[in-house]
Design a protein around this motif. Structure first.
Motif, PDB file in Angstrom:
ATOM      1  N   UNK A  37       0.825  -1.215   0.000  1.00  0.00           N
ATOM      2  CA  UNK A  37       0.000   0.000   0.000  1.00  0.00           C
ATOM      3  C   UNK A  37       0.864   1.271   0.000  1.00  0.00           C
ATOM      4  N   UNK A  38       2.121   1.122   0.393  1.00  0.00           N
ATOM      5  CA  UNK A  38       3.001   2.290   0.466  1.00  0.00           C
ATOM      6  C   UNK A  38       2.868   2.960   1.820  1.00  0.00           C
ATOM      7  N   UNK A  39       3.908   3.701   2.228  1.00  0.00           N
ATOM      8  CA  UNK A  39       3.906   4.208   3.599  1.00  0.00           C
ATOM      9  C   UNK A  39       2.920   5.361   3.794  1.00  0.00           C
ATOM     10  N   UNK A  40       2.735   6.205   2.774  1.00  0.00           N
ATOM     11  CA  UNK A  40       1.791   7.324   2.927  1.00  0.00           C
ATOM     12  C   UNK A  40       0.374   6.814   3.171  1.00  0.00           C
ATOM     13  N   UNK A  41      -0.065   5.926   2.299  1.00  0.00           N
ATOM     14  CA  UNK A  41      -1.436   5.410   2.424  1.00  0.00           C
ATOM     15  C   UNK A  41      -1.588   4.647   3.738  1.00  0.00           C
ATOM     16  N   UNK A  42      -0.570   3.864   4.104  1.00  0.00           N
ATOM     17  CA  UNK A  42      -0.657   3.085   5.344  1.00  0.00           C
ATOM     18  C   UNK A  42      -0.820   4.021   6.537  1.00  0.00           C
ATOM     19  N   UNK A  43      -0.006   5.073   6.583  1.00  0.00           N
ATOM     20  CA  UNK A  43      -0.119   6.056   7.677  1.00  0.00           C
ATOM     21  C   UNK A  43      -1.515   6.667   7.723  1.00  0.00           C
ATOM     22  N   UNK A  44      -1.976   7.098   6.563  1.00  0.00           N
ATOM     23  CA  UNK A  44      -3.289   7.754   6.507  1.00  0.00           C
ATOM     24  C   UNK A  44      -4.396   6.829   6.988  1.00  0.00           C
ATOM     25  N   UNK A  45      -4.299   5.574   6.613  1.00  0.00           N
ATOM     26  CA  UNK A  45      -5.318   4.600   7.010  1.00  0.00           C
ATOM     27  C   UNK A  45      -5.315   4.421   8.531  1.00  0.00           C
ATOM     28  N   UNK A  46      -4.132   4.232   9.088  1.00  0.00           N
ATOM     29  CA  UNK A  46      -4.027   4.019  10.536  1.00  0.00           C
ATOM     30  C   UNK A  46      -4.550   5.243  11.292  1.00  0.00           C
ATOM     31  N   UNK A  47      -4.144   6.435  10.842  1.00  0.00           N
ATOM     32  CA  UNK A  47      -4.580   7.669  11.509  1.00  0.00           C
ATOM     33  C   UNK A  47      -6.100   7.805  11.464  1.00  0.00           C
ATOM     34  N   UNK A  48      -6.672   7.483  10.309  1.00  0.00           N
ATOM     35  CA  UNK A  48      -8.134   7.597  10.164  1.00  0.00           C
ATOM     36  C   UNK A  48      -8.836   6.641  11.115  1.00  0.00           C
ATOM     37  N   UNK A  49      -8.299   5.447  11.246  1.00  0.00           N
ATOM     38  CA  UNK A  49      -8.940   4.460  12.136  1.00  0.00           C
ATOM     39  C   UNK A  49      -8.827   4.901  13.596  1.00  0.00           C
ATOM     40  N   UNK A  50      -7.675   5.502  13.930  1.00  0.00           N
ATOM     41  CA  UNK A  50      -7.493   5.956  15.323  1.00  0.00           C
ATOM     42  C   UNK A  50      -8.560   6.978  15.711  1.00  0.00           C
ATOM     43  N   UNK A  51      -9.042   7.712  14.707  1.00  0.00           N
ATOM     44  CA  UNK A  51     -10.021   8.775  14.987  1.00  0.00           C
ATOM     45  C   UNK A  51     -11.440   8.258  15.183  1.00  0.00           C
ATOM     46  N   UNK A  52     -11.722   7.057  14.736  1.00  0.00           N
ATOM     47  CA  UNK A  52     -13.113   6.596  14.878  1.00  0.00           C
ATOM     48  C   UNK A  52     -13.308   5.926  16.238  1.00  0.00           C
ATOM     49  N   UNK A  53     -14.520   6.077  16.756  1.00  0.00           N
ATOM     50  CA  UNK A  53     -14.811   5.572  18.100  1.00  0.00           C
ATOM     51  C   UNK A  53     -14.909   4.047  18.113  1.00  0.00           C
ATOM     52  N   UNK A  54     -15.685   3.530  17.183  1.00  0.00           N
ATOM     53  CA  UNK A  54     -15.910   2.091  17.172  1.00  0.00           C
ATOM     54  C   UNK A  54     -14.878   1.413  16.260  1.00  0.00           C
ATOM     55  N   UNK A  55     -13.850   0.862  16.875  1.00  0.00           N
ATOM     56  CA  UNK A  55     -12.747   0.274  16.103  1.00  0.00           C
ATOM     57  C   UNK A  55     -13.181  -0.972  15.313  1.00  0.00           C
ATOM     58  N   UNK A  56     -14.360  -1.496  15.668  1.00  0.00           N
ATOM     59  CA  UNK A  56     -14.857  -2.627  14.876  1.00  0.00           C
ATOM     60  C   UNK A  56     -15.149  -2.222  13.435  1.00  0.00           C
ATOM     61  N   UNK A  57     -15.319  -0.917  13.237  1.00  0.00           N
ATOM     62  CA  UNK A  57     -15.585  -0.416  11.880  1.00  0.00           C
ATOM     63  C   UNK A  57     -14.304  -0.011  11.152  1.00  0.00           C
ATOM     64  N   UNK A  58     -13.167  -0.563  11.552  1.00  0.00           N
ATOM     65  CA  UNK A  58     -11.894  -0.125  10.970  1.00  0.00           C
ATOM     66  C   UNK A  58     -11.837  -0.313   9.458  1.00  0.00           C
ATOM     67  N   UNK A  59     -12.483  -1.375   8.973  1.00  0.00           N
ATOM     68  CA  UNK A  59     -12.440  -1.636   7.523  1.00  0.00           C
ATOM     69  C   UNK A  59     -13.113  -0.522   6.736  1.00  0.00           C
ATOM     70  N   UNK A  60     -14.218  -0.063   7.279  1.00  0.00           N
ATOM     71  CA  UNK A  60     -14.960   1.012   6.618  1.00  0.00           C
ATOM     72  C   UNK A  60     -14.089   2.272   6.517  1.00  0.00           C
ATOM     73  N   UNK A  61     -13.411   2.594   7.608  1.00  0.00           N
ATOM     74  CA  UNK A  61     -12.540   3.782   7.615  1.00  0.00           C
ATOM     75  C   UNK A  61     -11.382   3.606   6.638  1.00  0.00           C
ATOM     76  N   UNK A  62     -10.825   2.405   6.595  1.00  0.00           N
ATOM     77  CA  UNK A  62      -9.709   2.130   5.687  1.00  0.00           C
ATOM     78  C   UNK A  62     -10.155   2.247   4.234  1.00  0.00           C
ATOM     79  N   UNK A  63     -11.324   1.697   3.941  1.00  0.00           N
ATOM     80  CA  UNK A  63     -11.851   1.759   2.573  1.00  0.00           C
ATOM     81  C   UNK A  63     -12.046   3.199   2.114  1.00  0.00           C
ATOM     82  N   UNK A  64     -12.476   4.024   3.045  1.00  0.00           N
ATOM     83  CA  UNK A  64     -12.737   5.424   2.694  1.00  0.00           C
ATOM     84  C   UNK A  64     -11.430   6.110   2.278  1.00  0.00           C
ATOM     85  N   UNK A  65     -10.372   5.861   3.020  1.00  0.00           N
ATOM     86  CA  UNK A  65      -9.072   6.457   2.679  1.00  0.00           C
ATOM     87  C   UNK A  65      -8.596   5.958   1.312  1.00  0.00           C
ATOM     88  N   UNK A  66      -8.710   4.647   1.115  1.00  0.00           N
ATOM     89  CA  UNK A  66      -8.293   4.062  -0.165  1.00  0.00           C
ATOM     90  C   UNK A  66      -9.110   4.678  -1.304  1.00  0.00           C
TER      91      UNK A  66
END
Ligand SMILES: Nc1nc2c(ncn2[C@@H]2O[C@H](COP(=O)(O)OP(=O)(O)OP(=O)(O)O)[C@@H](O)[C@H]2O)c(=O)[nH]1
Ligand SMILES: [Mg+2]
Length: 283
Positions: A37-66
């Protein structure tokens, strides 16, 4: 099976490679990097997930960044002229000839007349391979004996398309010559010679990239772009890799439109690039 289902199934390896149970930033980052995925996208994905309350929805947040990265390069080909001339370039084995064959089939199904130019005259087998695809897709083929000037084949195909009022010309080029400089020089010359038929042509110069070669593809793309001015990219072999994240890295780094994606050896295994579909299938 529907095409979208085939695409989803072909991305299973990548999807599995980045799947984790409970969200764990370090583990996910490691997996995203391993899937290219490359380091930029990976960072952005992780940061976006950290911001959401319900971590069970991490895939949704990751998909949005992608999706946000991919939508920038979702630009379908605009066929603004006939004959519409497309040159396909890329290193050997990347999937140029196969992609041309699959596209010829799609155009034929859509009622467009197609002429294929066998401008990989470096080896006789290249023309034979293109001829098989031409038969499958009911396309015409313009060819010359092995060792002929590839630019001359391209010129003939464009002239013939103009005379016959064909809709599409697809030029298959060599992926390997004695040296890289020879290859670049040959392609630059071809581009110049095609302009003698239509000064706007080639209307597309498409780089075909094998997704399994990883980050090397970025360097290659930069070289081809510098020499020729690419208008689009096709990414192939997404079925054979667990590193399908490379498409996100390519989108972010190169910002060149991704026209199509290839995900198998069959004639139907090619799809116009759709950022939404792809981000859903990737994670
Ligand atoms: N699994 C899979 N195989 C593919 C795909 N696209 C192409 N291939 C295979 O990759 C191999 C090389 O494809 P070609 O189309 O011959 O590649 P090329 O760029 O024309 O290669 P040269 O003519 O040597 O420059 C062939 O065996 C194809 O069947 C794809 O999307 N998925
Ligand atoms: Mg080929």
């Amino acid at each position: 099976m529907r095409l979208l289902e085939r695409l989803k199934r072909s991305l299973l390896k990548t999807r599995t490679a980045v799947s984790i149970g409970k969200f764990d930033p370090e583990l996910l980052e490691e997996k995203l990097l391993a899937a290219d995925f490359g380091s930029d996208a990976s960072d952005e994905i992780i940061e976006a997930i950290k911001k959401i309350a319900d971590k069970n929805n991490w895939k949704e947040a990751a998909r949005k960044i992608v999706y946000e990265s991919l939508i920038m390069v979702e630009k379908p080909i605009r066929y603004y002229k006939t004959p519409f001339v497309m040159m396909f370039v890329g290193i050997n084995g990347g999937g140029k000839t196969t992609t041309i064959g699959k596209l010829a089939y799609q155009y034929n199904q859509a009622g467009r007349s197609v002429i294929l130019a066998a401008a990989d005259t470096y080896r006789a087998a290249a023309t034979d391979q293109l001829e098989i695809w031409a038969k499958r897709s009911d396309a015409k083929i313009v060819k010359q004996p092995e060792g002929s000037d590839p630019s001359s084949v391209a010129f003939d195909a464009c002239s013939s398309a103009k005379a016959k009022k064909a809709d599409i010309v697809m030029i298959d080029t060599a992926g390997r010559l004695h040296t890289n400089e020879n290859l670049t020089r040959q392609l630059v010359k071809m581009k110049r010679v095609i302009k003698k038929v239509d000064e706007d042509a080639p209307h597309e110069i498409i780089l075909v990239i094998d997704s399994t070669i990883g980050r090397n593809s970025l360097i290659q793309a930069e070289q081809f772009d510098k020499a020729l001015g690419l208008t689009g990219i096709v990414i192939t072999k997404l079925d054979g890799t667990s590193k399908g994240g490379i498409i996100v890295d390519i989108a972010k780094e190169l910002k060149i439109p991704i026209r199509y994606i290839g995900f198998g050896e069959k004639i139907e295994d090619l799809k116009a690039f759709d950022a939404k579909e792809f981000s859903n299938a990737l994670i």
